[in-house]
Design a protein around this motif. Structure first.
Motif, PDB file in Angstrom:
ATOM      1  N   GLY A 220       3.231   0.246  -5.030  1.00 17.21           N
ATOM      2  CA  GLY A 220       2.118   1.015  -4.495  1.00 17.21           C
ATOM      3  C   GLY A 220       2.559   1.833  -3.297  1.00 17.21           C
ATOM      4  N   MET A 221       1.776   1.768  -2.260  1.00 17.07           N
ATOM      5  CA  MET A 221       2.132   2.464  -1.028  1.00 17.07           C
ATOM      6  C   MET A 221       2.196   1.451   0.103  1.00 17.07           C
ATOM      7  SD  MET A 221       0.298   6.193  -1.332  1.00 17.07           S
ATOM      8  CE  MET A 221      -1.281   5.735  -2.000  1.00 17.07           C
ATOM      9  N   GLY A 222       2.782   1.861   1.205  1.00 16.81           N
ATOM     10  CA  GLY A 222       3.072   0.927   2.282  1.00 16.81           C
ATOM     11  C   GLY A 222       2.003   0.875   3.356  1.00 16.81           C
ATOM     12  N   SER A 223       2.447   0.886   4.592  1.00 14.99           N
ATOM     13  CA  SER A 223       1.538   0.741   5.724  1.00 14.99           C
ATOM     14  C   SER A 223       0.936   2.085   6.124  1.00 14.99           C
ATOM     15  CB  SER A 223       2.292   0.144   6.921  1.00 14.99           C
ATOM     16  OG  SER A 223       3.394   0.973   7.242  1.00 14.99           O
ATOM     17  N   VAL A 224      -0.034   2.022   7.020  1.00 15.39           N
ATOM     18  CA  VAL A 224      -0.640   3.242   7.549  1.00 15.39           C
ATOM     19  C   VAL A 224       0.313   3.847   8.579  1.00 15.39           C
ATOM     20  CG1 VAL A 224      -2.588   4.184   8.849  1.00 15.39           C
ATOM     21  CG2 VAL A 224      -2.974   2.363   7.176  1.00 15.39           C
ATOM     22  N   PRO A 225       0.586   5.134   8.503  1.00 11.51           N
ATOM     23  CA  PRO A 225       1.487   5.743   9.487  1.00 11.51           C
ATOM     24  C   PRO A 225       0.860   5.777  10.883  1.00 11.51           C
ATOM     25  CG  PRO A 225       0.507   7.424   8.082  1.00 11.51           C
ATOM     26  CD  PRO A 225       0.111   6.101   7.500  1.00 11.51           C
ATOM     27  N   ASN A 226       1.698   5.963  11.881  1.00 15.92           N
ATOM     28  CA  ASN A 226       1.204   6.050  13.245  1.00 15.92           C
ATOM     29  C   ASN A 226       0.365   7.312  13.453  1.00 15.92           C
ATOM     30  OD1 ASN A 226       2.328   3.678  14.221  1.00 15.92           O
ATOM     31  ND2 ASN A 226       4.290   4.653  14.673  1.00 15.92           N
ATOM     32  N   LEU A 227      -0.569   7.204  14.368  1.00 10.14           N
ATOM     33  CA  LEU A 227      -1.383   8.359  14.729  1.00 10.14           C
ATOM     34  C   LEU A 227      -0.584   9.362  15.554  1.00 10.14           C
ATOM     35  CD1 LEU A 227      -4.571   6.395  15.867  1.00 10.14           C
ATOM     36  CD2 LEU A 227      -4.335   7.718  13.750  1.00 10.14           C
ATOM     37  N   GLY A 228       0.444   8.845  16.242  1.00 11.25           N
ATOM     38  CA  GLY A 228       1.263   9.702  17.085  1.00 11.25           C
ATOM     39  C   GLY A 228       0.606  10.030  18.414  1.00 11.25           C
ATOM     40  N   ILE A 229      -0.197   9.075  18.912  1.00 16.66           N
ATOM     41  CA  ILE A 229      -0.861   9.289  20.191  1.00 16.66           C
ATOM     42  C   ILE A 229      -0.556   8.117  21.132  1.00 16.66           C
ATOM     43  CG2 ILE A 229      -2.725  10.650  19.184  1.00 16.66           C
ATOM     44  CD1 ILE A 229      -4.514   8.190  19.322  1.00 16.66           C
ATOM     45  N   GLU A 230      -0.837   8.328  22.376  1.00 21.67           N
ATOM     46  CA  GLU A 230      -0.604   7.301  23.392  1.00 21.67           C
ATOM     47  C   GLU A 230      -1.516   6.092  23.157  1.00 21.67           C
ATOM     48  OE1 GLU A 230      -1.492   6.809  28.180  1.00 21.67           O
ATOM     49  OE2 GLU A 230      -1.113   8.824  27.371  1.00 21.67           O
ATOM     50  N   GLY A 231      -0.969   4.882  23.345  1.00 23.19           N
ATOM     51  CA  GLY A 231      -1.780   3.675  23.304  1.00 23.19           C
ATOM     52  C   GLY A 231      -1.784   2.921  21.987  1.00 23.19           C
ATOM     53  N   GLU A 232      -0.987   3.359  21.035  1.00 24.89           N
ATOM     54  CA  GLU A 232      -1.005   2.677  19.730  1.00 24.89           C
ATOM     55  C   GLU A 232      -0.435   1.266  19.779  1.00 24.89           C
ATOM     56  OE1 GLU A 232      -0.499   4.844  15.893  1.00 24.89           O
ATOM     57  OE2 GLU A 232       0.300   6.427  17.174  1.00 24.89           O
ATOM     58  N   GLU A 233       0.287   0.962  20.849  1.00 25.35           N
ATOM     59  CA  GLU A 233       0.893  -0.365  20.966  1.00 25.35           C
ATOM     60  C   GLU A 233      -0.060  -1.392  21.567  1.00 25.35           C
ATOM     61  OE1 GLU A 233       0.872   1.306  24.949  1.00 25.35           O
ATOM     62  OE2 GLU A 233       1.374   2.156  22.985  1.00 25.35           O
ATOM     63  N   LEU A 234      -1.240  -0.965  21.962  1.00 22.78           N
ATOM     64  CA  LEU A 234      -2.181  -1.859  22.637  1.00 22.78           C
ATOM     65  C   LEU A 234      -2.729  -2.931  21.698  1.00 22.78           C
ATOM     66  CD1 LEU A 234      -4.195   0.803  24.681  1.00 22.78           C
ATOM     67  CD2 LEU A 234      -2.657  -0.916  25.641  1.00 22.78           C
ATOM     68  N   GLU A 235      -3.114  -4.062  22.288  1.00 21.91           N
ATOM     69  CA  GLU A 235      -3.761  -5.125  21.520  1.00 21.91           C
ATOM     70  C   GLU A 235      -5.157  -4.657  21.108  1.00 21.91           C
ATOM     71  OE1 GLU A 235      -5.460  -9.659  22.245  1.00 21.91           O
ATOM     72  OE2 GLU A 235      -3.879  -8.887  23.562  1.00 21.91           O
ATOM     73  N   GLY A 236      -5.452  -4.785  19.808  1.00 23.18           N
ATOM     74  CA  GLY A 236      -6.731  -4.312  19.297  1.00 23.18           C
ATOM     75  C   GLY A 236      -6.599  -3.080  18.434  1.00 23.18           C
ATOM     76  N   VAL A 237      -5.349  -2.601  18.240  1.00 29.97           N
ATOM     77  CA  VAL A 237      -5.096  -1.470  17.331  1.00 29.97           C
ATOM     78  C   VAL A 237      -4.589  -2.039  16.011  1.00 29.97           C
ATOM     79  CG1 VAL A 237      -3.807   0.656  16.939  1.00 29.97           C
ATOM     80  CG2 VAL A 237      -4.575   0.078  19.258  1.00 29.97           C
ATOM     81  N   HIS A 238      -5.249  -1.686  14.912  1.00 29.12           N
ATOM     82  CA  HIS A 238      -4.941  -2.284  13.617  1.00 29.12           C
ATOM     83  C   HIS A 238      -4.563  -1.243  12.577  1.00 29.12           C
ATOM     84  CE1 HIS A 238      -6.706  -6.152  14.887  1.00 29.12           C
ATOM     85  NE2 HIS A 238      -7.647  -5.422  15.466  1.00 29.12           N
ATOM     86  N   ASP A 239      -3.670  -1.637  11.695  1.00 29.94           N
ATOM     87  CA  ASP A 239      -3.383  -0.920  10.454  1.00 29.94           C
ATOM     88  C   ASP A 239      -4.474  -1.356   9.469  1.00 29.94           C
ATOM     89  OD1 ASP A 239      -2.498  -0.837   7.709  1.00 29.94           O
ATOM     90  OD2 ASP A 239      -0.446  -0.551   8.360  1.00 29.94           O
ATOM     91  N   ALA A 240      -5.239  -0.403   8.917  1.00 26.95           N
ATOM     92  CA  ALA A 240      -6.378  -0.755   8.053  1.00 26.95           C
ATOM     93  C   ALA A 240      -5.952  -1.583   6.846  1.00 26.95           C
ATOM     94  CB  ALA A 240      -7.081   0.517   7.582  1.00 26.95           C
ATOM     95  N   ILE A 241      -4.784  -1.297   6.298  1.00 28.22           N
ATOM     96  CA  ILE A 241      -4.322  -2.028   5.110  1.00 28.22           C
ATOM     97  C   ILE A 241      -4.071  -3.490   5.458  1.00 28.22           C
ATOM     98  CG2 ILE A 241      -2.466  -2.193   3.395  1.00 28.22           C
ATOM     99  CD1 ILE A 241      -2.166   0.881   3.753  1.00 28.22           C
ATOM    100  N   GLU A 242      -3.394  -3.729   6.573  1.00 28.50           N
ATOM    101  CA  GLU A 242      -3.137  -5.102   7.011  1.00 28.50           C
ATOM    102  C   GLU A 242      -4.432  -5.792   7.422  1.00 28.50           C
ATOM    103  OE1 GLU A 242      -0.388  -7.103   7.100  1.00 28.50           O
ATOM    104  OE2 GLU A 242       0.421  -5.544   5.783  1.00 28.50           O
ATOM    105  N   PHE A 243      -5.333  -5.031   8.008  1.00 28.15           N
ATOM    106  CA  PHE A 243      -6.617  -5.573   8.450  1.00 28.15           C
ATOM    107  C   PHE A 243      -7.401  -6.112   7.251  1.00 28.15           C
ATOM    108  CE2 PHE A 243     -11.120  -4.895   9.690  1.00 28.15           C
ATOM    109  CZ  PHE A 243     -11.150  -5.634  10.870  1.00 28.15           C
ATOM    110  N   VAL A 244      -7.507  -5.294   6.202  1.00 27.95           N
ATOM    111  CA  VAL A 244      -8.217  -5.723   4.984  1.00 27.95           C
ATOM    112  C   VAL A 244      -7.476  -6.887   4.328  1.00 27.95           C
ATOM    113  CG1 VAL A 244      -8.916  -5.023   2.659  1.00 27.95           C
ATOM    114  CG2 VAL A 244      -9.279  -3.475   4.588  1.00 27.95           C
ATOM    115  N   LYS A 245      -6.166  -6.799   4.305  1.00 30.40           N
ATOM    116  CA  LYS A 245      -5.354  -7.858   3.698  1.00 30.40           C
ATOM    117  C   LYS A 245      -5.618  -9.202   4.360  1.00 30.40           C
ATOM    118  CE  LYS A 245      -0.456  -9.078   3.020  1.00 30.40           C
ATOM    119  NZ  LYS A 245       0.931  -8.597   3.205  1.00 30.40           N
ATOM    120  N   ARG A 246      -5.711  -9.217   5.666  1.00 29.16           N
ATOM    121  CA  ARG A 246      -5.941 -10.480   6.377  1.00 29.16           C
ATOM    122  C   ARG A 246      -7.323 -11.044   6.063  1.00 29.16           C
ATOM    123  NH1 ARG A 246      -3.294  -7.729  10.619  1.00 29.16           N
ATOM    124  NH2 ARG A 246      -5.201  -7.509  11.825  1.00 29.16           N
ATOM    125  N   THR A 247      -8.312 -10.161   5.877  1.00 31.34           N
ATOM    126  CA  THR A 247      -9.632 -10.674   5.502  1.00 31.34           C
ATOM    127  C   THR A 247      -9.592 -11.271   4.099  1.00 31.34           C
ATOM    128  OG1 THR A 247     -10.511  -8.604   4.540  1.00 31.34           O
ATOM    129  CG2 THR A 247     -10.756  -8.904   6.911  1.00 31.34           C
TER     130      THR A 247
END
Length: 447
Positions: A220-247
């Motif tokens: 299939g396809m892999g992870s969601v690419p980065n937005l390319g903006i400041e702050g993506e490393e912060l706690e509380g930022v999620h990849d939607a695919i991994e987020f759904v997968k964990r649920t």
């Protein structure tokens, strides 16, 4: 995930009762030249399976569905039937279309609950086929090839088989047990599924090409690419695919109860991320999209469902910076208003930032859903020609630049090629299997 939250992820739509199914089946006109069949990518003989429900031939109905579509139980739940079979129903012009999706679920649910044997493995023909990826396309190809008598091995990187159906579609639309049953149907035909096996790490592409007579690449396809903006490393930022997968796996650890969530993107994955956040207790969930409602790629019924769930939509809005506190946790999102400019090469108007229109919204979590990356290293390990990670194929033969390798599913979707639907991937898997079978029949003189 707490038991209370788990209840939020129970399948939303109840099944038909026997009386409801019978009544609906008897509404069908059983058209001879049925447009619903033509509208179905897997060409299920829809009037046939519905008539069998009406005559209480449940095994025959399930056989008709699953013969055409190896993942027919999943598709009964996730297909956009309103634009496919039901959209083509002749009754649209007079009353209401037949509830084909619900009837398909009724028949396949019966098959799951009775655990009836639907298919048998074909007589061994001496050929071996490897399939990389066990999603809808890979499973469909494996099922068909096994019925033809091939020895089939699927290589799957994840701990469970099923691909998108197992990990990527929210459980309140597609429960785990449905995807598990479809995988089990394939395994019962003698298909070997090697999970936790990553091509390029646990086995090389070269070894696969050497050991098997033919190969199907159906990743299939892999992870969601980065937005390319400041702050993506912060706690509380999620990849939607991994987020759904964990649920889906029931292992989501973050507490979203009473929190504010921003989802970036407006495709089906964004809708899934947003509606999962609602079910995890978020107080406010907003989808941000840099274009307008007209340009969103999510299915209409997904959009309507999200609105019913209370998800908000901020159109012509793009993220500029994710803001965090001293502890490294998300506290806000700086956005900029957009306008649509000149059309690009793809014919879509390009969004442009409006100078000086920046504003900040308070959020506790950000879910990124702006598309998916491609498995380029794996594709190149097989030596396949591709265009930005989309494998180049002969659309008639599904053959790649390597005569021994075929490709189907999301790996060939993109750049204007194909349609990214579960049911389309299933049909492509069937097509690849049939093409391989015809080729080997000619080689062995059995044509």
């Amino acid at each position: 995930m707490s038991s209370q939250l788990e209840r939020n992820f129970v399948e939303m739509t109840g099944r038909m009762t026997k009386n409801e199914a019978m009544e609906e089946a008897n509404r069908c006109l059983y058209c001879y030249d049925a447009p619903c069949i033509t509208a179905c990518p897997t060409s299920i003989q829809i009037p046939n399976f519905i008539k069998k429900i009406a005559s209480s031939n449940m095994k025959g109905s399930a056989l008709t569905i699953m013969d055409a579509n190896p993942i027919g139980a999943s598709c009964a739940r996730v297909c956009p039937t309103e634009i496919l079979c039901e959209g083509a129903c002749v009754l649209n012009s007079s009353t209401k279309p037949i509830k084909i999706g619900q009837l398909q679920r009724y028949a396949t649910d019966w098959a799951m609950e009775t655990d009836v044997e639907l298919f048998k493995k074909g007589e061994p023909n001496g050929y071996k086929v490897a399939i990389v990826g066990s999603g809808p396309a890979g499973l469909s190809a494996a099922r068909e090839l096994s019925r033809f008598g091939y020895s089939v091995t699927i290589f799957e990187a994840e701990a469970k088989a099923g691909g998108l159906n197992t990990y990527g579609i929210v459980s309140f639309r597609l429960p785990n047990e449905v995807a598990d049953w479809e995988v089990a149907q394939v395994e019962k035909l003698g298909v070997e599924i090697k999970t936790n096996t990553r091509v390029g790490v646990d086995i090389s592409a070269e070894d696969i090409l050497t050991q098997y007579d033919s190969v199907i690449v159906a990743v299939g396809m892999g992870s969601v690419p980065n937005l390319g903006i400041e702050g993506e490393e912060l706690e509380g930022v999620h990849d939607a695919i991994e987020f759904v997968k964990r649920t889906k796996m029931g292992v989501l650890t973050e507490d979203l109860i009473g929190k504010r969530v921003a989802v970036i993107g407006a495709g089906n994955t964004a809708i899934d991320g947003a509606t999962c956040a609602v079910r995890l207790g978020a107080e406010q969930v907003d989808i941000l999209y840099r274009r307008t409602e007209k340009e969103m790629t999510a299915y209409q019924y997904e959009y309507e469902f999200a609105k019913q769930d209370g998800v908000g939509f901020k159109w012509l809005t793009a993220p500029k910076r994710i803001i965090g506190d001293e502890a490294g946790k998300v506290t806000g999102l700086e956005c900029v208003k957009m306008k649509l400019g000149e059309a690009g090469a793809d014919g879509r108007q390009r969004p442009e930032a409006i100078e000086g229109s920046e504003f900040i919204i308070e959020v506790d979590a950000v879910i990124k859903a702006i598309g998916q990356t491609r498995f380029v290293p794996l594709i190149e390990a097989f030596g396949l020609q591709h265009t930005n990670g989309v494998v180049d194929i002969d659309e008639t033969t599904m053959q790649t630049s390597n005569a021994k390798v075929f490709a189907c599913g999301d790996v060939v979707f993109g750049n204007g090629q194909g349609e990214a639907m579960v049911v389309t991937a299933a049909q492509q898997g069937k097509n690849a299997a049939n093409i391989i079978h015809e080729r080997f029949k000619k080689q062995s003189g059995n044509a």
